[in-house]
Motif scaffolding. Structure first.
Motif, PDB file in Angstrom:
ATOM      1  N   GLY A 123      -9.700 -22.339 -65.447  1.00 53.66           N
ATOM      2  CA  GLY A 123     -11.021 -21.755 -65.663  1.00 53.66           C
ATOM      3  C   GLY A 123     -11.664 -21.100 -64.454  1.00 53.66           C
ATOM      4  N   LYS A 124     -11.088 -21.212 -63.258  1.00 49.82           N
ATOM      5  CA  LYS A 124     -11.653 -20.575 -62.057  1.00 49.82           C
ATOM      6  C   LYS A 124     -10.877 -19.297 -61.747  1.00 49.82           C
ATOM      7  CE  LYS A 124     -13.416 -21.254 -57.494  1.00 49.82           C
ATOM      8  NZ  LYS A 124     -12.874 -21.056 -56.223  1.00 49.82           N
ATOM      9  N   GLU A 125     -11.626 -18.205 -61.522  1.00 43.92           N
ATOM     10  CA  GLU A 125     -11.025 -16.894 -61.267  1.00 43.92           C
ATOM     11  C   GLU A 125     -10.691 -16.699 -59.786  1.00 43.92           C
ATOM     12  OE1 GLU A 125     -10.378 -14.338 -63.483  1.00 43.92           O
ATOM     13  OE2 GLU A 125     -10.981 -15.648 -65.131  1.00 43.92           O
ATOM     14  N   TYR A 126      -9.507 -16.139 -59.526  1.00 44.19           N
ATOM     15  CA  TYR A 126      -9.087 -15.789 -58.173  1.00 44.19           C
ATOM     16  C   TYR A 126      -8.656 -14.321 -58.194  1.00 44.19           C
ATOM     17  CZ  TYR A 126      -8.847 -20.844 -57.493  1.00 44.19           C
ATOM     18  OH  TYR A 126      -9.145 -22.186 -57.417  1.00 44.19           O
ATOM     19  N   SER A 156      -6.549 -16.854 -63.336  1.00 40.93           N
ATOM     20  CA  SER A 156      -7.541 -17.879 -63.636  1.00 40.93           C
ATOM     21  C   SER A 156      -6.782 -19.198 -63.722  1.00 40.93           C
ATOM     22  CB  SER A 156      -8.229 -17.560 -64.963  1.00 40.93           C
ATOM     23  OG  SER A 156      -9.062 -18.634 -65.345  1.00 40.93           O
ATOM     24  N   SER A 164      -4.034 -11.943 -65.114  1.00 39.05           N
ATOM     25  CA  SER A 164      -4.713 -10.730 -65.573  1.00 39.05           C
ATOM     26  C   SER A 164      -4.319  -9.576 -64.663  1.00 39.05           C
ATOM     27  CB  SER A 164      -6.234 -10.930 -65.549  1.00 39.05           C
ATOM     28  OG  SER A 164      -6.704 -10.915 -64.213  1.00 39.05           O
ATOM     29  N   LYS A 177      -3.735 -18.398 -66.276  1.00 38.36           N
ATOM     30  CA  LYS A 177      -3.927 -17.152 -67.028  1.00 38.36           C
ATOM     31  C   LYS A 177      -3.880 -15.963 -66.069  1.00 38.36           C
ATOM     32  CE  LYS A 177      -5.394 -19.287 -70.897  1.00 38.36           C
ATOM     33  NZ  LYS A 177      -4.363 -20.125 -71.386  1.00 38.36           N
TER      34      LYS A 177
END
Length: 180
Positions: free
Chosen positions: A166-169, A163, A158, A156
């Motif tokens: 489910g983990k944001e970078y 993401s 942004s 995903k």
């Protein structure tokens, strides 16, 4: 028309491109969702199609470099469409059954071929020249594989980063590299 209005109208069409220096002091693009966004409605212009054709996407935070590459195709059993309130962990295991023009309908229990991608952290940021001599995508001894067999829908993008499963970078820089 006033010069101010004319300037504003022209400015609407100017795409912002900012160059930053990567962790090896080489010029890369500043991360922007427009850099990783699909370039049009034709499949060859999709970012996933570029990766499937051999390009590799390198992304950096302020301290780490990551590699996103095509990891082949995987045969999976088709399952029924997910329920509206299904937990996130089950959503990624289920694949929607649908058919598009020219394709036969997929029914539950059929096997379907799915493109899969790999998300890895580069153990050490290397200069582009060295990366090309080692090989693109980088060999596994230069990577820590974080996610393997990712469905494109598990990635995903942004305005500020990506993401993955489910983990944001939070991302700072981005660069496409091809093996040749």
């Amino acid at each position: 028309m006033s010069p101010i209005l004319n300037a504003l109208r022209q400015q609407r069409y100017v795409r912002e491109v900012t160059i930053q220096y990567n962790l090896c002091n080489e010029p890369w693009l500043k991360y922007s969702i427009s850099v990783v966004a699909d370039r049009g409605l034709k499949k060859p212009l999709y970012t996933s199609a570029r990766l499937k054709k051999g390009e590799v996407l390198y992304l950096e935070t302020h301290s780490c470099r990551y590699e996103l590459c095509f990891n082949g195709e995987k045969m999976v059993k088709a399952t029924a469409a997910p329920q509206p309130y299904e937990p996130e962990t089950q959503k990624s295991q289920n694949r929607n059954l649908h058919s598009t023009a020219g394709e036969r309908s997929v029914t539950e229990g059929d096997s379907i071929v799915m493109d899969v991608f790999r998300w890895s952290r580069c153990k050490k940021p290397l200069p582009q020249r060295l990366m090309r001599s080692i090989g693109i995508p980088l060999p596994l001894e230069h990577l820590e594989v974080l996610e393997e067999n990712l469905d494109w829908e598990d990635i995903k993008w942004s305005q500020t980063g990506v993401s993955i499963a489910g983990k944001e970078y939070p991302l700072a820089r981005v660069h496409f590299l091809s093996p040749n």
